[in-house]
Design an enzyme around this catalytic site. Structure first.
Site, PDB file in Angstrom:
ATOM      1  N   HIS A  93      39.243  35.743  48.609  1.00  7.10           N
ATOM      2  CA  HIS A  93      40.194  34.857  47.923  1.00  7.10           C
ATOM      3  C   HIS A  93      40.969  35.634  46.853  1.00  7.10           C
ATOM      4  O   HIS A  93      42.193  35.511  46.739  1.00  7.10           O
ATOM      5  CB  HIS A  93      39.427  33.688  47.295  1.00  7.10           C
ATOM      6  CG  HIS A  93      40.227  32.833  46.361  1.00  7.10           C
ATOM      7  ND1 HIS A  93      40.739  31.608  46.721  1.00  7.10           N
ATOM      8  CD2 HIS A  93      40.594  33.027  45.060  1.00  7.10           C
ATOM      9  CE1 HIS A  93      41.391  31.089  45.697  1.00  7.10           C
ATOM     10  NE2 HIS A  93      41.314  31.924  44.678  1.00  7.10           N
ATOM     11  N   GLU A  94      40.245  36.436  46.082  1.00  6.85           N
ATOM     12  CA  GLU A  94      40.912  37.216  45.018  1.00  6.85           C
ATOM     13  C   GLU A  94      41.839  38.275  45.603  1.00  6.85           C
ATOM     14  O   GLU A  94      42.934  38.522  45.074  1.00  6.85           O
ATOM     15  CB  GLU A  94      39.868  37.855  44.098  1.00  6.85           C
ATOM     16  CG  GLU A  94      38.976  36.864  43.370  1.00  6.85           C
ATOM     17  CD  GLU A  94      39.745  35.818  42.589  1.00  6.85           C
ATOM     18  OE1 GLU A  94      40.872  36.107  42.134  1.00  6.85           O
ATOM     19  OE2 GLU A  94      39.244  34.697  42.441  1.00  6.85           O
TER      20      GLU A  94
ATOM     21  N   GLU B 214      46.354  28.243  45.012  1.00  5.26           N
ATOM     22  CA  GLU B 214      44.905  28.302  45.225  1.00  5.26           C
ATOM     23  C   GLU B 214      44.558  27.921  46.654  1.00  5.26           C
ATOM     24  O   GLU B 214      43.711  28.556  47.295  1.00  5.26           O
ATOM     25  CB  GLU B 214      44.179  27.382  44.234  1.00  5.26           C
ATOM     26  CG  GLU B 214      44.157  27.894  42.802  1.00  5.26           C
ATOM     27  CD  GLU B 214      43.508  29.256  42.684  1.00  5.26           C
ATOM     28  OE1 GLU B 214      42.355  29.418  43.123  1.00  5.26           O
ATOM     29  OE2 GLU B 214      44.164  30.173  42.160  1.00  5.26           O
TER      30      GLU B 214
ATOM     31  N   HIS C 286      45.099  36.761  46.469  1.00  4.79           N
ATOM     32  CA  HIS C 286      45.993  36.656  45.304  1.00  4.79           C
ATOM     33  C   HIS C 286      46.714  37.981  45.054  1.00  4.79           C
ATOM     34  O   HIS C 286      47.896  38.004  44.696  1.00  4.79           O
ATOM     35  CB  HIS C 286      45.198  36.271  44.060  1.00  4.79           C
ATOM     36  CG  HIS C 286      44.956  34.797  43.914  1.00  4.79           C
ATOM     37  ND1 HIS C 286      45.953  33.857  44.057  1.00  4.79           N
ATOM     38  CD2 HIS C 286      43.819  34.109  43.627  1.00  4.79           C
ATOM     39  CE1 HIS C 286      45.450  32.641  43.854  1.00  4.79           C
ATOM     40  NE2 HIS C 286      44.155  32.767  43.604  1.00  4.79           N
TER      41      HIS C 286
END
Length: 296
Positions: A144-145, A216, A148
């Site tokens: 997930h990071e 998100e 980003h």
């Protein structure tokens, strides 16, 4: 597509800088008009100069400010082999350069990414998350990071949190100045109280302008697809939601809570004002639906 995302991130950052400058110009006008003998031009000039300095500083130093705020330490592979192994695999899957790795000395289970671009990225994990999640779940969180980082969200989120924090700090400074700054100047104290009343909501608005909840959801989707296991992230989010409610972070700044994969603060007072995370139930539901679609 990457070019469009890069342009979007740049435009959002420019919007942040513009809004920040307008907020500070308005504060300067109020102070100049009512506390500097009606010299609003001087007040505006001083605060615009401050805004420019903060804009430039936030662009080049926001990652360092965020890391310092959370006492994060950059760690080598020898110091954190598990983190380095997982992130290196993810960088190969995503085609991204290997970011720096940092550990936050907190028992609150959480993680975030920061930096102004993929070549200056840092992926940080708390000590708590390393003790709390399995390798599969931690891989989902770090994917997930990395999403980003790939989508260039980290620049906007880091700059936004730094600027919002600066405005909040200015607000608190004005408040304490009105208490101890002397006096019997009732009009001056009213103006300072007015500034205090409007700056924190403006800082929150600044953050909301830059960091939409859709980012998100997008990072959840891309992280899950990166590793091909949506339920790894869904299970991690479920545990992190419970873990952060049971043991919220007791240091740091709520204005930077948007950087974390889940809100690390208690969700009360100022922390709720700066909340930018979408509902956890909806995030998990979307990942479960994605997993079901992949199975069938």
């Amino acid at each position: 597509m990457n070019g469009q995302m890069g342009a979007s991130a740049t435009l959002r950052t420019l919007l942040l800088f513009t809004v920040m400058s307008l907020i500070f110009a308005a504060i300067g006008w109020l102070l100049g008009e009512y506390l500097m003998g009606g010299n609003w031009l001087l007040g505006v000039s001083i605060f615009l100069a401050l805004a420019i300095a903060m804009n430039v500083g936030s662009y080049f130093l926001s990652d360092k400010i965020v890391l310092a705020t959370y006492r994060a330490k950059i760690v080598t592979e020898e110091e954190a082999p598990r983190l380095h192994r997982i992130v290196r695999n993810l960088s190969q899957l995503s085609g991204l350069p290997m970011p720096k790795i940092a550990i936050v000395p907190s028992s609150t289970p959480n993680a975030f990414a920061t930096g102004r671009n993929k070549n200056h990225a840092v992926v940080a994990a708390t000590q708590g998350i390393l003790d709390y999640l399995t390798d599969d779940e931690l891989t989902g969180v770090l994917a997930h990071e990395m999403a980003h980082v790939k989508d260039k969200d980290i620049m906007v989120m880091s700059v936004a949190s730094t600027l919002a924090g600066a405005i909040s700090f200015a607000s608190r400074s004005f408040y304490w100045g009105s208490l101890f700054g002397g006096g019997n100047d009732r009009e001056g104290n009213i103006i300072i109280a007015l500034i205090v009343a409007i700056t924190a909501p403006l800082a929150a608005m600044l953050l909301q302008l830059a960091v939409s909840r859709s980012r998100e959801y997008k990072a959840d989707y891309e992280g899950a697809m990166m590793i091909g296991r949506p339920m790894a992230l869904a299970n991690a989010l479920r545990k992190l939601e419970a873990g952060n409610k049971a043991k919220p972070m007791n240091f740091g700044n709520p204005s930077s809570s948007s950087l974390f994969i889940v809100n690390p603060f208690s969700g009360k007072g100022l922390a709720s004002l700066f909340s930018t995370h979408p509902p956890m139930d909806e995030r998990i539901k979307r990942l479960e639906n994605l997993a079901g679609g992949m199975r069938y």
